[in-house]
Design an enzyme around this catalytic site. Structure first.
Site, PDB file in Angstrom:
ATOM      1  N   ARG A 218       0.862  -1.189   0.000  1.00  0.00           N
ATOM      2  CA  ARG A 218       0.000   0.000   0.000  1.00  0.00           C
ATOM      3  C   ARG A 218       0.894   1.233   0.000  1.00  0.00           C
ATOM      4  O   ARG A 218       1.960   1.258   0.649  1.00  0.00           O
ATOM      5  CB  ARG A 218      -0.899   0.024   1.238  1.00  0.00           C
ATOM      6  N   HIS A 266      -1.815   0.791  -9.689  1.00  0.00           N
ATOM      7  CA  HIS A 266      -2.510  -0.172  -8.815  1.00  0.00           C
ATOM      8  C   HIS A 266      -3.277  -1.226  -9.639  1.00  0.00           C
ATOM      9  O   HIS A 266      -4.497  -1.345  -9.538  1.00  0.00           O
ATOM     10  CB  HIS A 266      -3.471   0.554  -7.865  1.00  0.00           C
TER      11      HIS A 266
HETATM   12  P1  NDP Z   1      -1.979 -11.903   4.184  1.00  0.00           P
HETATM   13  O1  NDP Z   1      -2.809 -11.397   5.305  1.00  0.00           O
HETATM   14  O2  NDP Z   1      -2.206 -13.292   3.699  1.00  0.00           O
HETATM   15  O3  NDP Z   1      -0.421 -11.795   4.604  1.00  0.00           O
HETATM   16  C1  NDP Z   1       0.094 -10.694   5.232  1.00  0.00           C
HETATM   17  C2  NDP Z   1       1.555 -10.988   5.580  1.00  0.00           C
HETATM   18  O4  NDP Z   1       2.132  -9.798   6.133  1.00  0.00           O
HETATM   19  C3  NDP Z   1       1.722 -12.083   6.623  1.00  0.00           C
HETATM   20  O5  NDP Z   1       2.854 -12.867   6.331  1.00  0.00           O
HETATM   21  C4  NDP Z   1       1.955 -11.296   7.908  1.00  0.00           C
HETATM   22  O6  NDP Z   1       2.718 -11.984   8.883  1.00  0.00           O
HETATM   23  C5  NDP Z   1       2.749 -10.126   7.374  1.00  0.00           C
HETATM   24  N1  NDP Z   1       2.689  -8.987   8.279  1.00  0.00           N
HETATM   25  C6  NDP Z   1       1.603  -8.280   8.691  1.00  0.00           C
HETATM   26  N2  NDP Z   1       1.965  -7.287   9.534  1.00  0.00           N
HETATM   27  C7  NDP Z   1       3.314  -7.377   9.648  1.00  0.00           C
HETATM   28  C8  NDP Z   1       4.283  -6.653  10.382  1.00  0.00           C
HETATM   29  N3  NDP Z   1       3.942  -5.622  11.177  1.00  0.00           N
HETATM   30  N4  NDP Z   1       5.572  -7.012  10.263  1.00  0.00           N
HETATM   31  C9  NDP Z   1       5.937  -8.055   9.481  1.00  0.00           C
HETATM   32  N5  NDP Z   1       5.067  -8.800   8.765  1.00  0.00           N
HETATM   33  C10 NDP Z   1       3.773  -8.457   8.853  1.00  0.00           C
HETATM   34  O7  NDP Z   1      -2.110 -10.857   3.016  1.00  0.00           O
HETATM   35  P2  NDP Z   1      -1.981 -11.082   1.433  1.00  0.00           P
HETATM   36  O8  NDP Z   1      -0.694 -11.759   1.162  1.00  0.00           O
HETATM   37  O9  NDP Z   1      -3.219 -11.681   0.888  1.00  0.00           O
HETATM   38  O10 NDP Z   1      -1.957  -9.557   0.921  1.00  0.00           O
HETATM   39  C11 NDP Z   1      -0.986  -8.653   1.395  1.00  0.00           C
HETATM   40  C12 NDP Z   1      -1.304  -7.248   0.934  1.00  0.00           C
HETATM   41  O11 NDP Z   1      -1.049  -7.107  -0.457  1.00  0.00           O
HETATM   42  C13 NDP Z   1      -2.749  -6.783   1.078  1.00  0.00           C
HETATM   43  O12 NDP Z   1      -3.068  -6.442   2.394  1.00  0.00           O
HETATM   44  C14 NDP Z   1      -2.774  -5.574   0.150  1.00  0.00           C
HETATM   45  O13 NDP Z   1      -2.339  -4.437   0.847  1.00  0.00           O
HETATM   46  C15 NDP Z   1      -1.735  -5.937  -0.904  1.00  0.00           C
HETATM   47  N6  NDP Z   1      -2.382  -6.219  -2.185  1.00  0.00           N
HETATM   48  C16 NDP Z   1      -2.063  -5.417  -3.250  1.00  0.00           C
HETATM   49  C17 NDP Z   1      -2.638  -5.629  -4.479  1.00  0.00           C
HETATM   50  C18 NDP Z   1      -2.289  -4.774  -5.642  1.00  0.00           C
HETATM   51  O14 NDP Z   1      -2.979  -4.835  -6.669  1.00  0.00           O
HETATM   52  N7  NDP Z   1      -1.225  -3.988  -5.570  1.00  0.00           N
HETATM   53  C19 NDP Z   1      -3.622  -6.705  -4.690  1.00  0.00           C
HETATM   54  C20 NDP Z   1      -3.867  -7.493  -3.513  1.00  0.00           C
HETATM   55  C21 NDP Z   1      -3.273  -7.246  -2.314  1.00  0.00           C
HETATM   56  P3  NDP Z   1       2.201 -13.373   9.535  1.00  0.00           P
HETATM   57  O15 NDP Z   1       2.397 -14.407   8.459  1.00  0.00           O
HETATM   58  O16 NDP Z   1       3.091 -13.574  10.666  1.00  0.00           O
HETATM   59  O17 NDP Z   1       0.748 -13.146   9.900  1.00  0.00           O
HETATM   60  C1  OXD Z   2      -6.712  -5.540  -3.149  1.00  0.00           C
HETATM   61  C2  OXD Z   2      -6.088  -4.649  -4.122  1.00  0.00           C
HETATM   62  O1  OXD Z   2      -6.558  -5.331  -1.940  1.00  0.00           O
HETATM   63  O2  OXD Z   2      -6.452  -4.697  -5.314  1.00  0.00           O
HETATM   64  O3  OXD Z   2      -7.392  -6.496  -3.567  1.00  0.00           O
HETATM   65  O4  OXD Z   2      -5.206  -3.868  -3.754  1.00  0.00           O
END
Ligand code: NDP
Ligand code: OXD
Length: 303
Positions: A218, A266
């Site tokens: 983000r 995005h």
């Molecule tokens: P998940 O919830 O499956 O995974 C999040 C990961 O981040 C986990 O490994 C978690 O750790 C880690 N995490 C969270 N907080 C912290 C922290 N403070 N320090 C270190 N690690 C942390 O999310 P997704 O993989 O499904 O998606 C991740 C993000 O990708 C979304 O929230 C969104 O912002 C972004 N996204 C962007 C898109 C785009 O088009 N650009 C599309 C889709 C998503 P743990 O494993 O220990 O819980």
């Molecule tokens: C999502 C994105 O969160 O598109 O799905 O960023």
């Protein structure tokens, strides 16, 4: 149970027949709601301000993977995010593209090409690229597996430090060690209070000289001015961003015309409407069965 969908017309058209076939009640758009008491689920990117209008609401379903755009929900209302293999695969593909582009010097070649300049730089093997993925959730894990299979040296960092096959996982407290061995830093973290502004001057200083940044988490996680200073100092070599703060990035922003920065608007992923509808149906069924909601978000933790 009745689901109210607030979304773009393509999503509405796709969801209607899927809900009809499944025998589940779907209402499209708030204007069509005759009995607010009937609404048990709401699927949207951002909910309407007046959620109190739906006193029987049990869950809000984010139509994307992220939930940082969601407000605090009323007590007792669960929040879920869409789990869709298509989202994971699309972001993985964007990350692969960005990693290969930066590893193989594409920003430099694009700049040279604009000047019709034929000037080779030594190509590198994938195994010489030390990739570091911040966030090893659904998307980070998917990207890590593909980058490993291409031969990159992949490490990851997450909150829990949970182990992962073929990936050296650094514990949360070992962020500095993780950064020190990372040439290509990939951010796939959710936006939370802990990750806001995390990609800052301190963090860039811990990367090796000449590292590159790939960001699809983000926009609010990245301090763009700190990135600019790191680029100007030659500490960062290049960056590829799919997310910015704000979105859209204003036309006058320096990053648009900086040849070291490549920006996509995005588009790493968009939720496939059919997959989104099936996720929503699974959430309704889980509510009915009293089982765990798919994609349930820990609202205190923020992801
Ligand atoms: P998940 O919830 O499956 O995974 C999040 C990961 O981040 C986990 O490994 C978690 O750790 C880690 N995490 C969270 N907080 C912290 C922290 N403070 N320090 C270190 N690690 C942390 O999310 P997704 O993989 O499904 O998606 C991740 C993000 O990708 C979304 O929230 C969104 O912002 C972004 N996204 C962007 C898109 C785009 O088009 N650009 C599309 C889709 C998503 P743990 O494993 O220990 O819980
Ligand atoms: C999502 C994105 O969160 O598109 O799905 O960023």
């Amino acid at each position: 149970m009745t689901l109210l969908l607030i979304g773009p017309p393509e999503r509405e058209q796709a969801w209607q027949p899927i809900f009809e076939n499944a025998g589940e009640a779907l209402i499209i758009g708030e204007d069509a709601v005759q009995d607010p008491l009937s609404i048990t689920h709401l699927a949207c990117w951002q909910p309407p301000a007046e959620l109190g209008r739906y006193p029987n609401l049990k869950a809000v379903i984010s139509t994307g993977a992220g939930v940082d755009q969601m407000p605090l929900l009323p007590p007792g209302v669960a929040l879920t995010r869409t789990l869709a293999p298509g989202i994971d695969a699309m972001v993985r593909d964007w990350v692969l593209m960005a990693t290969l582009m930066l590893h193989r010097d594409m920003p430099r070649y694009l700049e040279q090409s604009a000047r019709s300049e034929w000037r080779p730089h030594p190509p590198r093997l994938a195994r010489a690229g030390r990739v570091g993925i911040m966030g090893l959730g659904r998307i980070g894990r998917t990207a890590a597996a593909s980058l490993s299979s291409l031969g990159f040296d992949v490490a990851g960092w997450s909150r829990s430090g949970r182990p992962l096959e073929n990936v050296r996982v650094y514990a949360h407290a070992d962020l500095s060690a993780f950064l020190a061995r990372t040439d290509l830093l990939i951010c796939l973290l959710p936006l939370t209070d802990e990750t806001r502004g995390l990609l800052n001057a301190d963090l860039f200083a811990k990367l090796p000289e000449g590292a590159a940044l790939i960001h699809a988490g983000r926009g609010a996680q990245l301090d763009m001015e700190a990135m600019r200073h790191a680029l100007d100092a030659g500490h960062l070599r290049a960056a590829m961003l799919d997310v910015t703060e704000p979105e859209p990035l204003p036309q006058s922003h320096w990053a648009w015309t900086d040849p070291r920065v490549i920006i996509t608007p995005h588009v790493a992923a968009q939720t496939d409407a059919t997959e989104g509808a099936h996720h929503a149906l699974a959430a309704i069924r889980a509510t009915r069965d009293g089982s765990a909601l798919p994609g349930l978000v820990d609202q205190g933790r923020g992801y």
